[in-house]
Write an enzyme that holds these catalytic residues in place. Structure first.
Site, PDB file in Angstrom:
ATOM      1  N   GLN A 103       0.841  -1.204   0.000  1.00  0.00           N
ATOM      2  CA  GLN A 103       0.000   0.000   0.000  1.00  0.00           C
ATOM      3  C   GLN A 103       0.869   1.244   0.000  1.00  0.00           C
ATOM      4  OE1 GLN A 103      -3.659  -0.592   2.656  1.00  0.00           O
ATOM      5  NE2 GLN A 103      -2.018  -1.511   3.852  1.00  0.00           N
ATOM      6  N   ASN A 104       2.180   1.047   0.118  1.00  0.00           N
ATOM      7  CA  ASN A 104       3.088   2.186   0.218  1.00  0.00           C
ATOM      8  C   ASN A 104       3.402   2.750  -1.160  1.00  0.00           C
ATOM      9  OD1 ASN A 104       3.057   1.611   2.899  1.00  0.00           O
ATOM     10  ND2 ASN A 104       5.022   0.545   2.911  1.00  0.00           N
ATOM     11  N   HIS A 121      -1.522   1.442  -4.312  1.00  0.00           N
ATOM     12  CA  HIS A 121      -1.798   2.886  -4.278  1.00  0.00           C
ATOM     13  C   HIS A 121      -0.832   3.683  -5.147  1.00  0.00           C
ATOM     14  CE1 HIS A 121      -3.884   2.249  -0.108  1.00  0.00           C
ATOM     15  NE2 HIS A 121      -4.609   1.828  -1.115  1.00  0.00           N
ATOM     16  N   SER A 196      -2.706  -2.596   9.950  1.00  0.00           N
ATOM     17  CA  SER A 196      -3.543  -3.137  11.030  1.00  0.00           C
ATOM     18  C   SER A 196      -4.735  -3.932  10.520  1.00  0.00           C
ATOM     19  CB  SER A 196      -4.038  -1.997  11.916  1.00  0.00           C
ATOM     20  OG  SER A 196      -4.780  -1.100  11.122  1.00  0.00           O
ATOM     21  N   ASN A 220       3.006  -6.289  13.320  1.00  0.00           N
ATOM     22  CA  ASN A 220       2.560  -4.909  13.415  1.00  0.00           C
ATOM     23  C   ASN A 220       2.814  -4.377  14.813  1.00  0.00           C
ATOM     24  OD1 ASN A 220       1.248  -2.653  12.264  1.00  0.00           O
ATOM     25  ND2 ASN A 220      -0.636  -3.179  13.329  1.00  0.00           N
TER      26      ASN A 220
END
Ligand code: ZN
Length: 248
Positions: A103-104, A121, A196, A220
């Site tokens: 997602q980074n 993303h 998360s 996490n």
């Protein structure tokens, strides 16, 4: 924090897996000096995301996004991959990791050496001209932005450049999502790192992997309240835990 017993259990799962897939979020890059945008002191505390980072606001006034982008570029251009990124690259070299889904937008998995990176993303270090489509890859645009060229413009047609990072309200690129879904169905172990599991699609992909028979390990700092998906939850820093469960 993760116990020795939990770490051993996770190591065994990694050891017996042959097609590992990693799913990474902001937490893996925190130790590279990139604060989680959503965290205290993060980007969205200082810049109202509705004003600075929606697709609609970008179309209305791209200079706002790029003003925030100045700060973002300074952080991202300084960042280097950390132990967790490097270890995932090592797993790929060993032929055990099939891909990283991330997602980074920070490009650090590629810098670390991973060749198959699915970016849900987009990637901040790529940009394109909204007028003629010319692509700009790498740091040069961001150096121009840091130097005060806001908004940056196309060298061919003077059109406005847009970062490939996906903005709020902008549809996620469909190709990477389809690729991620396929990978989740093929994997036998999903390593979820630094997210998360509360935000779509991070919440949905591990469940898909699990439904297809994969084991799921979550690493996490904050743990998660959706423990149902993960076989093992390891609370702690990715830079410390990822090498401990994947290095034999
Ligand atoms: Zn152009």
């Amino acid at each position: 924090m993760a116990t020795q017993e939990e770490i051993e259990k996770a190591r065994e799962l990694v050891k017996s897996a042959s097609r590992v897939t990693a799913l990474t979020g902001a937490g893996i890059s925190v130790d590279s000096g990139i604060p989680d945008f959503r965290s205290e002191g993060g980007l969205w505390e200082r810049y109202d995301s509705h004003e600075y980072a929606t697709y609609e606001s970008f179309l209305k006034d791209p200079s706002k996004f790029w003003t925030m982008g100045q700060e973002l570029a300074e952080v991202l251009l300084k960042a280097k991959p950390n132990e967790a990124h490097l270890q995932l690259a090592e797993l790929e070299k060993q032929g055990r990791l099939q891909a990283v889904i991330t997602q980074n937008i920070d490009n650090l998995h590629q810098v670390a050496g991973n060749t198959r990176v699915v970016e849900l993303h987009g990637n901040y270090l790529r940009a394109y001209c909204m007028n003629c489509g010319t692509e700009y890859i790498g740091e040069e645009i961001h150096r121009r932005v840091v130097a005060g060229e806001i908004p940056p413009r196309c060298e061919k047609c003077e059109g406005i450049l847009k970062s490939e990072a996906v903005l709020f309200g902008e549809p996620m690129p469909q190709g990477p999502m389809a690729e991620a879904i396929r990978l989740c169905k093929e994997t036998d172990l999903m390593l979820v790192i630094g997210t998360s599991l509360t935000i779509y699609p991070a919440a949905f992909l591990p469940q898909l992997a699990k439904n297809s028979g994969a084991k799921v390990i979550l690493v996490n700092l904050e743990g998660t309240n959706r423990t149902g998906v993960a076989d093992i939850v390891l609370k702690g820093r990715a830079t410390e835990l990822v090498p401990r469960i994947t290095r034999f």
